[in-house]
Design a protein around this motif. Structure first.
Motif, short mmCIF file in Angstrom:
data_model
loop_
_atom_site.label_atom_id
_atom_site.label_comp_id
_atom_site.label_asym_id
_atom_site.label_seq_id
_atom_site.Cartn_x
_atom_site.Cartn_y
_atom_site.Cartn_z
N TYR A 20 1.05 1.68 23.56
CA TYR A 20 2.03 1.54 24.63
C TYR A 20 1.45 1.97 25.98
O TYR A 20 2.18 2.06 26.97
CB TYR A 20 3.31 2.33 24.36
N THR A 146 9.34 10.07 34.26
CA THR A 146 9.87 9.14 33.26
C THR A 146 11.05 8.42 33.89
O THR A 146 11.99 9.06 34.37
CB THR A 146 10.29 9.92 32.00
N THR A 161 10.79 0.72 30.39
CA THR A 161 10.86 2.18 30.37
C THR A 161 9.45 2.72 30.50
O THR A 161 8.55 2.33 29.74
CB THR A 161 11.49 2.68 29.06
N VAL A 163 7.28 6.12 30.46
CA VAL A 163 7.37 7.49 29.96
C VAL A 163 6.18 8.29 30.47
O VAL A 163 5.03 8.02 30.12
CB VAL A 163 7.41 7.52 28.42
N TYR A 167 3.16 5.68 29.27
CA TYR A 167 3.56 4.72 28.25
C TYR A 167 4.59 3.75 28.81
O TYR A 167 5.45 4.12 29.60
CB TYR A 167 4.14 5.43 27.02
N THR A 169 7.36 0.55 27.71
CA THR A 169 8.04 -0.33 26.76
C THR A 169 8.72 -1.45 27.54
O THR A 169 9.17 -1.25 28.68
CB THR A 169 9.07 0.40 25.89
N ASN A 354 10.90 1.41 19.50
CA ASN A 354 10.86 1.79 20.91
C ASN A 354 11.61 0.86 21.85
O ASN A 354 11.24 0.75 23.03
CB ASN A 354 9.40 1.95 21.36
N GLY A 357 12.50 2.47 25.03
CA GLY A 357 11.67 3.67 24.98
C GLY A 357 12.12 4.72 24.01
O GLY A 357 11.74 5.90 24.13
N LEU A 360 9.51 7.08 21.98
CA LEU A 360 8.61 7.64 22.99
C LEU A 360 9.34 8.66 23.86
O LEU A 360 8.79 9.72 24.19
CB LEU A 360 8.03 6.52 23.86
N LEU A 361 10.58 8.36 24.23
CA LEU A 361 11.35 9.29 25.04
C LEU A 361 11.67 10.56 24.26
O LEU A 361 11.54 11.67 24.79
CB LEU A 361 12.66 8.63 25.50
#
Length: 387
Positions: A20, A146, A161, A163, A167, A169, A354, A357, A360-361
């Motif tokens: 990601y 983020t 999103t 992050v 990262y 998404t 994801n 996100g 990952l979030l």
């Protein structure tokens, strides 16, 4: 907590090539976002900015409806619209951007087709508007932050999103087309043509397994839930579309069970058949920046074919209500062209972990809180004075 960058299969961690990480795309998004936000008036900025935890961030439904959050293209001046399109392109490949532009332009055709039969009259231009697409920003777009942004309107829903500025998404990513095709405008025609070629190429026994039900769902089986659950059933109808209705028996037959999806398994397919499934799946990935699309392709190719399933429902000809989906251990693609006898198409690409996100979030907030460690360190003395 196991990092979302490590997948788990049968209790064992399975690191995959999907990281990601997309630094170039993220940087372009950030700078284009700054440029757009700096061009907005105070009132427009108030419309465009929302907290990261605003519940509207996870409402990615692209049907026409009142109360959209964000600032629409039609409210922007010429320069602002140019910058907004620069941001839109930052979230897409050139192929995906051209699809988005074609979908927007189709609103002009819909306006002319629907003005009389739907009785819109003079208001048709307001209901079918090629600039009726809203830009929203969630959180604080900045280095190490983020945050997220979205473009949404009829038949377009793009959710991004970012992050920790590391990262990215891009799902759920949904596109639709109506009428299908619309003269020379045919933004989803390539995937539709390939899907029928794939169905026709399957050997008879495999095709029988792929055909899970003679009735297609009215819309996505997973509907517009923020995250795909262990099991999802389609709705009886597509909101606002009269005349197409499925039964509870249809819904059960069409349901998507994440750990046991129906259809023909990838391990049963020949090399040529599996290549066609991959080609169709990769067409969806090709809508986003290559930096991330390549990771999704590599992740699918690295998975055991047993993790892949192809399913079809409804008619087997273009001018009939039909639906297909492709699922792997990581992703799900759905294409529904049921209402209007195959003349109204909805597609969506989803990440099973994801979307918006999700994992990952959760991982980022558990490790770092809602802001990056570096941002906190910039504001805290190394050794504060004692009084």
């Amino acid at each position: 907590m196991v990092s979302p960058l490590d997948r788990t299969l049968d209790g064992e961690e399975e690191p995959g090539p999907l990281t990601y990480e997309a630094p170039t795309a993220i940087r372009q998004m950030l700078f284009a976002t700054w440029a757009l936000l700096n061009s907005l008036t105070g009132d427009q900025r108030d419309q465009a900015f929302l907290p990261m935890d605003d519940e509207r961030r996870v409402d990615w439904d692209f049907i026409p409806k009142p109360g959209r959050c964000g600032v629409p293209l039609f409210a922007l001046d010429r320069h602002q619209r140019t910058v907004a399109h620069t941001l839109l392109k930052a979230g897409l490949s050139m192929h995906g951007y051209s699809q988005a532009l074609s979908i927007m332009a189709t609103e002009n055709i819909l306006r002319e087709l629907e003005a009389v039969p739907r009785g819109f009259g003079a208001i048709a231009g307001d209901f079918r508007d090629p600039e009726g697409y809203w830009f929203s920003f969630f959180g604080r777009p900045g280095f190490e932050d983020t945050w997220g942004w979205r473009v949404i309107g009829h038949h377009i829903s793009f959710s991004y999103t970012i992050v920790g500025q590391r990262y990215l998404t891009v799902t759920p990513l949904a596109m639709g087309a109506q009428p299908f095709p619309a003269g020379v405008l045919n933004p989803l025609g390539g995937s539709e043509e390939l899907a029928f070629r794939l169905l026709g190429a399957l050997e008879q026994d495999k095709r029988s397994k792929a055909l899970i039900h003679p009735v297609a769902p009215a819309d996505f089986v997973t509907r517009q839930v923020p995250r795909v659950g262990a099991e999802e059933w389609p709705d009886h109808v597509d909101l606002g579309i009269v005349g197409y209705h499925i039964t509870d028996e249809d819904r059960q037959a069409l349901r998507f069970v994440k750990n046991a999806p129906s259809g023909v398994n990838g391990a049963e397919l020949s090399r040529a058949e599996l290549d066609l499934v991959h080609e169709l799946l990769f067409r969806y990935f090709a809508t986003v920046p290559e930096e991330l699309a390549a990771q999704y392709r590599d992740a699918v190719l690295a998975e055991d074919p047993e993790r892949l399933t192809f399913a079809w429902a409804g008619g087997t000809g273009p001018e009939s209500p039909h639906y297909y989906r492709i699922s792997t251990g990581r992703v799900l693609v759905e294409s529904d062209n049921a209402v209007a006898a195959g003349q109204h198409m909805h597609t969506v690409w989803r990440d099973l972990d994801n979307d918006l996100g999700h994992d990952l979030l959760l991982d980022h907030y558990e490790r770092h809180g809602h802001h990056g460690e570096h941002l906190r360190r910039r504001l805290v003395s190394t050794r504060p004075e004692t009084s």
